[in-house]
Design a protein around this motif. Structure first.
Motif, PDB file in Angstrom:
ATOM      1  N   LYS A 121       0.795  -1.228   0.000  1.00  0.00           N
ATOM      2  CA  LYS A 121       0.000   0.000   0.000  1.00  0.00           C
ATOM      3  C   LYS A 121       0.829   1.279   0.000  1.00  0.00           C
ATOM      4  N   ARG A 124       4.273   2.482  -5.109  1.00  0.00           N
ATOM      5  CA  ARG A 124       3.683   2.189  -6.406  1.00  0.00           C
ATOM      6  C   ARG A 124       4.328   0.941  -6.995  1.00  0.00           C
ATOM      7  N   LYS A 186     -13.279   3.937   1.367  1.00  0.00           N
ATOM      8  CA  LYS A 186     -14.351   4.118   0.392  1.00  0.00           C
ATOM      9  C   LYS A 186     -15.730   3.853   0.998  1.00  0.00           C
ATOM     10  N   LYS A 229      -8.501  -1.869   1.631  1.00  0.00           N
ATOM     11  CA  LYS A 229      -9.176  -1.847   0.329  1.00  0.00           C
ATOM     12  C   LYS A 229      -9.084  -0.499  -0.373  1.00  0.00           C
ATOM     13  N   ALA A 230      -8.633   0.531   0.328  1.00  0.00           N
ATOM     14  CA  ALA A 230      -8.568   1.867  -0.270  1.00  0.00           C
ATOM     15  C   ALA A 230      -7.486   1.913  -1.333  1.00  0.00           C
ATOM     16  N   PRO A 231      -7.701   2.650  -2.418  1.00  0.00           N
ATOM     17  CA  PRO A 231      -6.665   2.773  -3.455  1.00  0.00           C
ATOM     18  C   PRO A 231      -5.504   3.611  -2.966  1.00  0.00           C
ATOM     19  N   LEU A 232      -4.341   3.398  -3.575  1.00  0.00           N
ATOM     20  CA  LEU A 232      -3.164   4.175  -3.235  1.00  0.00           C
ATOM     21  C   LEU A 232      -3.375   5.619  -3.668  1.00  0.00           C
ATOM     22  N   ASN A 233      -3.086   6.554  -2.756  1.00  0.00           N
ATOM     23  CA  ASN A 233      -3.268   7.959  -3.118  1.00  0.00           C
ATOM     24  C   ASN A 233      -2.117   8.446  -3.989  1.00  0.00           C
TER      25      ASN A 233
END
Length: 241
Positions: A121, A124, A186, A229-233
């Motif tokens: 997480k 990249r 989310k 579960k949150a996307p990488l900022n």
């Protein structure tokens, strides 16, 4: 300070904070990751020296007199807590709460989630660990504030979720980060607000009850799952001209 790209002063302030309250060490892994991504291993060493030097300076009188006693007391990880005051594990029987095996399990869970976020997480896909360690990630762009805050707050929160115990005063360790962490997930706004108010209510139940501690654990785990579960900022912002 880290957001303002003042890493040396930030590391000094971090070390000062550790000397005041050891829970600040929960921020150490995400800080190390940021230092490696920003400077590489050779550039990060001077920043780590700043952290270590301050600890030696403030502890020097005690290190000279009795170093073993000072280190064992200053970083006492084996102390036994009282079951009656635990806010997060009140639903466990007292004999289970004081069992050293529980502490070992919680430590393994903490380290396991730290490793997961560190490898999945907090970087990249094009940021391999070899590039990070060798300092080949930084290309002149500064970290976005969201990236710095997300790493620091998440690393601290993982330690909170699997803490050996949480007493009432420990709420100050992370209450300020809850809105940010919740809105990083989310979850629908209704769920975010619900979790925030449930945690606030639980921390105001006195004395701690079995149902309230179980509710706190469930709320913490839901937030942690939302962070998984949150996307990488966005890691970076455009470098200043």
């Amino acid at each position: 300070l880290f957001i303002r790209n003042r890493w040396s002063i930030g590391c000094l302030v971090f070390s000062i904070a550790v000397s005041i309250k050891m829970n600040i060490l929960l921020f150490s892994l995400p800080l190390l990751m940021l230092l490696l991504k920003r400077f590489g291993i050779w550039g990060a060493i001077p920043k780590l020296v700043i952290c270590g030097t301050f600890q030696i300076v403030v502890g020097l009188p005690f290190l000279i007199y009795d170093p073993l006693a000072y280190i064992s007391r200053a970083f006492n990880l084996g102390r036994v807590f009282m079951h009656q005051w635990t806010v997060n594990w009140q639903f466990l029987p007292p004999n289970v709460f004081v069992d050293p095996k529980l502490g070992l399990i919680l430590l393994c869970l903490t380290v396991g989630f730290w490793i997961y976020f560190l490898t999945v997480k907090w970087r990249r896909d094009d940021e391999s660990f070899s590039k990070i360690i060798l300092g080949r990630v930084f290309d002149g762009k500064l970290f976005s504030p969201d990236h710095i805050v997300t790493l620091m707050f998440t690393g601290n929160f993982i330690g909170i979720v699997f803490s050996r115990t949480l007493h009432y005063q420990f709420y100050v360790w992370y209450f300020h980060a809850l809105p940010y962490l919740l809105w990083t997930t989310k979850f629908p706004n209704l769920v975010r607000l619900g979790l925030f108010f449930v945690i606030e209510i639980v921390w105001n139940i006195y004395p701690p009850a079995r149902w309230s501690s179980l509710l706190l654990l469930v709320s913490h785990l839901m937030i942690l799952w939302g962070l998984v579960k949150a996307p990488l900022n966005d890691n970076y912002k455009v470098k200043p001209e």
